[in-house]
Design a protein around this motif. Structure first.
Motif, mmCIF file in Angstrom:
data_model
loop_
_atom_site.group_PDB
_atom_site.id
_atom_site.type_symbol
_atom_site.label_atom_id
_atom_site.label_comp_id
_atom_site.label_asym_id
_atom_site.label_seq_id
_atom_site.Cartn_x
_atom_site.Cartn_y
_atom_site.Cartn_z
ATOM 1 N N THR A 1 0.872 -1.173 0.000
ATOM 2 C CA THR A 1 0.000 0.000 0.000
ATOM 3 C C THR A 1 0.904 1.216 0.000
ATOM 4 O OG1 THR A 1 -1.732 -1.185 1.163
ATOM 5 C CG2 THR A 1 -1.843 1.223 1.192
ATOM 6 N N ARG A 2 0.820 2.006 -1.035
ATOM 7 C CA ARG A 2 1.690 3.172 -1.200
ATOM 8 C C ARG A 2 1.111 4.383 -0.473
ATOM 9 N NH1 ARG A 2 6.261 0.808 -3.017
ATOM 10 N NH2 ARG A 2 5.823 -0.427 -4.839
ATOM 11 N N GLU A 3 1.945 5.397 -0.371
ATOM 12 C CA GLU A 3 1.506 6.658 0.226
ATOM 13 C C GLU A 3 0.390 7.260 -0.621
ATOM 14 O OE1 GLU A 3 2.504 8.248 3.021
ATOM 15 O OE2 GLU A 3 3.715 6.498 3.479
ATOM 16 N N GLY A 4 -0.572 7.859 0.040
ATOM 17 C CA GLY A 4 -1.624 8.547 -0.678
ATOM 18 C C GLY A 4 -1.076 9.777 -1.384
ATOM 19 N N MET A 5 -1.753 10.167 -2.461
ATOM 20 C CA MET A 5 -1.302 11.334 -3.221
ATOM 21 C C MET A 5 -2.487 12.126 -3.732
ATOM 22 S SD MET A 5 -0.051 9.326 -6.615
ATOM 23 C CE MET A 5 0.092 7.724 -5.874
ATOM 24 N N SER A 6 -2.273 13.417 -3.846
ATOM 25 C CA SER A 6 -3.288 14.321 -4.360
ATOM 26 C C SER A 6 -3.267 14.282 -5.884
ATOM 27 C CB SER A 6 -2.989 15.733 -3.864
ATOM 28 O OG SER A 6 -3.939 16.620 -4.372
ATOM 29 N N ASP A 7 -4.459 14.281 -6.478
ATOM 30 C CA ASP A 7 -4.593 14.299 -7.930
ATOM 31 C C ASP A 7 -5.806 15.170 -8.262
ATOM 32 O OD1 ASP A 7 -4.609 13.811 -10.648
ATOM 33 O OD2 ASP A 7 -5.385 11.779 -10.472
ATOM 34 N N GLY A 8 -5.576 16.460 -8.387
ATOM 35 C CA GLY A 8 -6.683 17.378 -8.664
ATOM 36 C C GLY A 8 -7.678 17.372 -7.525
ATOM 37 N N VAL A 9 -8.916 16.958 -7.814
ATOM 38 C CA VAL A 9 -9.965 16.948 -6.794
ATOM 39 C C VAL A 9 -10.045 15.596 -6.077
ATOM 40 C CG1 VAL A 9 -11.322 18.723 -7.946
ATOM 41 C CG2 VAL A 9 -11.755 16.310 -8.460
ATOM 42 N N TYR A 10 -9.102 14.698 -6.369
ATOM 43 C CA TYR A 10 -9.124 13.351 -5.800
ATOM 44 C C TYR A 10 -7.915 13.096 -4.907
ATOM 45 C CZ TYR A 10 -12.453 12.716 -9.597
ATOM 46 O OH TYR A 10 -13.509 12.857 -10.450
ATOM 47 N N TRP A 11 -8.074 12.123 -4.013
ATOM 48 C CA TRP A 11 -6.989 11.583 -3.199
ATOM 49 C C TRP A 11 -6.875 10.110 -3.569
ATOM 50 C CZ3 TRP A 11 -3.111 13.344 -0.480
ATOM 51 C CH2 TRP A 11 -2.454 12.498 0.418
ATOM 52 N N ARG A 12 -5.672 9.676 -3.922
ATOM 53 C CA ARG A 12 -5.459 8.314 -4.414
ATOM 54 C C ARG A 12 -4.525 7.541 -3.498
ATOM 55 N NH1 ARG A 12 -6.571 7.457 -9.851
ATOM 56 N NH2 ARG A 12 -7.542 9.227 -10.850
ATOM 57 N N VAL A 13 -4.895 6.297 -3.202
ATOM 58 C CA VAL A 13 -4.053 5.393 -2.417
ATOM 59 C C VAL A 13 -3.878 4.104 -3.223
ATOM 60 C CG1 VAL A 13 -3.792 4.101 -0.268
ATOM 61 C CG2 VAL A 13 -4.851 6.374 -0.238
ATOM 62 N N PRO A 14 -2.700 3.928 -3.842
ATOM 63 C CA PRO A 14 -2.469 2.727 -4.653
ATOM 64 C C PRO A 14 -2.101 1.512 -3.804
ATOM 65 C CG PRO A 14 -0.958 4.517 -5.249
ATOM 66 C CD PRO A 14 -1.658 4.922 -4.005
ATOM 67 N N VAL A 15 -2.600 0.356 -4.236
ATOM 68 C CA VAL A 15 -2.219 -0.932 -3.665
ATOM 69 C C VAL A 15 -1.574 -1.698 -4.818
ATOM 70 C CG1 VAL A 15 -2.999 -3.031 -2.529
ATOM 71 C CG2 VAL A 15 -4.172 -0.867 -2.088
ATOM 72 N N VAL A 16 -0.300 -2.046 -4.674
ATOM 73 C CA VAL A 16 0.441 -2.759 -5.719
ATOM 74 C C VAL A 16 0.497 -4.226 -5.316
ATOM 75 C CG1 VAL A 16 2.616 -2.934 -6.972
ATOM 76 C CG2 VAL A 16 1.776 -0.692 -6.209
ATOM 77 N N ILE A 17 -0.018 -5.088 -6.200
ATOM 78 C CA ILE A 17 -0.125 -6.525 -5.915
ATOM 79 C C ILE A 17 0.749 -7.273 -6.911
ATOM 80 C CG2 ILE A 17 -1.723 -8.459 -5.769
ATOM 81 C CD1 ILE A 17 -3.909 -6.055 -5.436
#
Length: 133
Positions: A112-128
């Motif tokens: 689970t990666r650090e969350g990041m801002s993307d315009g009006v969204y907040w994204r938290v990637p999970v790399v499997i």
């Protein structure tokens, strides 16, 4: 090696996470449509294909499923992190499941990666990370 079978098996496994809708590449999905936010943005990254046999009869594909939890920016990171943890729990290291005539093995614990801002969204990637053979 059937990339379609691999994608179908990973989709089926991720479908067990029913809390949020999924957005897959090259498929219609409108995050602004009612009920579509938060959601999971899904990407399949094929890193390498190899075959260690002289007869080329045992191909293996190394890849990653990236399931990114997307929430509204400013809504705190806790809900996104909880969803990311639930997705990661579906893919424990060592898990194996069928993909047509092949097997997919989860080779490492999901990251689970650090969350990041993307315009009006907040994204938290999970790399499997996976191996299909």
């Amino acid at each position: 090696m059937s990339v379609e079978a691999i994608e179908a098996a990973l989709r089926e496994r991720l479908a067990e996470f029913t809390a949020l809708p999924k957005a897959w590449p090259n498929e219609d999905f409108d995050p602004k449509a009612p009920g579509n936010l938060p959601y999971v943005s899904c990407d399949l990254v094929k890193a390498a294909t190899s075959d260690q046999t002289l007869a080329a009869t045992a191909p293996e594909m190394v890849g990653r499923l990236i399931a990114t939890v997307v929430v509204a920016k400013g809504s705190t990171s806790r809900p996104a992190n909880r969803h990311a943890d639930a997705i990661a729990a579906l893919f424990p290291a060592g898990a194996r499941f069928a993909a047509g005539t092949q097997m997919i093995t989860i080779t490492q614990p999901p990251h689970t990666r650090e969350g990041m801002s993307d315009g009006v969204y907040w994204r938290v990637p999970v790399v499997i990370p996976f191996l299909a053979a």
